[in-house]
Scaffold this motif. Structure first.
Motif, PDB file in Angstrom:
ATOM      1  N   THR B   8      -8.074  -4.944  -8.959  1.00 22.42           N
ATOM      2  CA  THR B   8      -8.127  -3.525  -8.608  1.00 22.42           C
ATOM      3  C   THR B   8      -8.788  -2.677  -9.699  1.00 22.42           C
ATOM      4  O   THR B   8      -8.538  -1.483  -9.807  1.00 22.42           O
ATOM      5  CB  THR B   8      -6.703  -2.982  -8.365  1.00 22.42           C
ATOM      6  OG1 THR B   8      -5.921  -3.309  -9.518  1.00 22.42           O
ATOM      7  CG2 THR B   8      -6.082  -3.575  -7.127  1.00 22.42           C
ATOM      8  N   THR B  13     -12.619  -1.659  -7.069  1.00 19.46           N
ATOM      9  CA  THR B  13     -12.607  -0.393  -6.326  1.00 19.46           C
ATOM     10  C   THR B  13     -14.016   0.010  -5.884  1.00 19.46           C
ATOM     11  O   THR B  13     -14.191   0.540  -4.782  1.00 19.46           O
ATOM     12  CB  THR B  13     -11.970   0.742  -7.160  1.00 19.46           C
ATOM     13  OG1 THR B  13     -12.625   0.821  -8.430  1.00 19.46           O
ATOM     14  CG2 THR B  13     -10.484   0.488  -7.379  1.00 19.46           C
ATOM     15  N   LEU B  54      -6.948   5.517  -4.510  1.00 16.58           N
ATOM     16  CA  LEU B  54      -6.455   5.097  -3.200  1.00 16.58           C
ATOM     17  C   LEU B  54      -6.320   6.290  -2.243  1.00 16.58           C
ATOM     18  O   LEU B  54      -6.506   6.149  -1.029  1.00 16.58           O
ATOM     19  CB  LEU B  54      -5.107   4.381  -3.364  1.00 16.58           C
ATOM     20  CG  LEU B  54      -4.653   3.464  -2.231  1.00 16.58           C
ATOM     21  CD1 LEU B  54      -5.679   2.386  -1.921  1.00 16.58           C
ATOM     22  CD2 LEU B  54      -3.302   2.827  -2.584  1.00 16.58           C
ATOM     23  N   SER B  58      -8.039   5.728   1.586  1.00 15.68           N
ATOM     24  CA  SER B  58      -6.715   5.394   2.106  1.00 15.68           C
ATOM     25  C   SER B  58      -6.728   4.308   3.173  1.00 15.68           C
ATOM     26  O   SER B  58      -5.673   3.796   3.540  1.00 15.68           O
ATOM     27  CB  SER B  58      -6.047   6.668   2.645  1.00 15.68           C
ATOM     28  OG  SER B  58      -6.882   7.255   3.626  1.00 15.68           O
TER      29      SER B  58
END
Lengths: 230, 230
Positions: B8, B13, B54, B58
């Motif tokens: 992550t 990302t 996030l 989403s």
């Protein structure tokens, strides 16, 4: 300026021919002069024996490693990387002291077959360039040109109008300036000579050999190089 | 297609955002979901905490390494190279079996300071990509994208109109075809994706990290890549 080339293989002869064209005085160093002049062996790439090359490059002097190193105001290491330190020890620390020593060699390890890897102890956290500098602390080692086929070293315009990259590294700024001038004479524009700092840069450029060999394996032609795009 | 991203960090990302844009279903895998969602730590590059990212992404699902690997039809390893094998073991060999596993990681060793070298045992005669393949023989590991800053991975047009090189290697030809299609969707033209053969190519591309780090040290900007000139 008198220039010594240690090593009489394809890289050494290619650079010697170019230096003659540029009107430098050149002496090449070999392990055993009479053996070299007697040999009829072609090199691994099918190039003619050294003595044939010498006929058309007769202004080149030939001597022992030590003769050549003593002769040169500037010394170029164009030996096989696996023999470089040994050859330079024969050339003599005294004959290298205070001189710019251009290291073009790569520490290729052919002992596990093809393609070669890099020699144990001379990769990742060390390099041939650094090992030479450690062995000859009074020489000014400059690493450059080792990331391409020798035909491009002295004629970058062969591909992409010469617009591709040649790295240079070394601990002595003045030595790098001298070498850059010689690179300019070979056809390298300043904008395509990237100074990557001190001689730890040799780790980075020697580490390009594995990708060079893979690309060569795909393209089947050594006349390529990389260009920095940003 | 459902895609799992293991890791992550900035690479994970960045790729996840692009995959959302391309309408893929994405689950990211992390060691501990509640820790990750609670963390307010920025990464080493000053990016905001994962939970902030996030909020604007989403549609990304978050699960354990194993949750994510089980979810994905295709799995992307975007962990730190020093943790990759451990993270993938937690992801589970069963969850990786029969799947394309894109390995973007590099085996950087920061234990000796900056710049990093490559991890002992994972360089020169081995690579992280190969180590992952050996550990998970039923996965189809494809090494690609590991030679550049993550912003370029998913947007090659950021520099040089996208005309620069991305290497791909792997032992399974069909897996490489699938990955090339995804790379096309990221903006990579076929002519700029060079297939360098089997997964020993990972040795060559991971070995590009030292020169990448040197060039980054000079240019102070990660938005660069190399173009093959021939």
């Amino acid at each position: 300026m008198k220039i010594a080339i240690i090593g009489t293989g394809a890289v050494g002869t290619t650079i010697a021919s170019k230096l003659l064209e540029l009107k430098y005085d050149v002496m090449m160093g070999t392990r055993n002069v009479s053996d070299k002049l007697a040999s009829t062996a072609q090199d691994n790439y099918g190039n003619p024996p050294f003595k044939e090359w010498l006929k058309t490059n007769s202004k080149v002097k030939l001597g022992s490693f030590a003769d050549a190193a003593a002769y040169g105001d500037l010394v170029i290491n164009a030996t096989n990387g696996s023999n470089s330190v040994t050859a330079l020890i024969l050339a003599g620390a005294r004959n290298l002291a205070g001189k710019v020593l251009i290291d073009i060699a790569n520490p290729l390890d052919f002992s596990h077959g093809m393609p070669p890897s890099l020699l144990p102890g001379l990769n990742n956290t060390n390099s041939l360039g650094e090992e030479i500098q450690k062995t000859f602390p009074d020489a000014m080692v400059v690493k450059t040109l080792n990331t391409m086929w020798c035909g491009l070293m002295i004629n970058p315009n062969l591909v992409g109008k010469g617009d591709h990259i040649n790295f240079i590294s070394g601990n002595n700024a003045e030595a790098k300036i001298k070498v850059k001038k010689l690179l300019n004479e070979f056809g390298w524009l300043d904008e395509n000579i990237l100074d990557i700092g001190d001689l730890t840069g040799a780790r980075a450029t020697e580490s390009l050999l594995p990708i060079w060999l893979k690309v060569m394996g795909v393209t089947k032609n050594g006349a390529f190089n990389f260009k920095l795009v940003r």
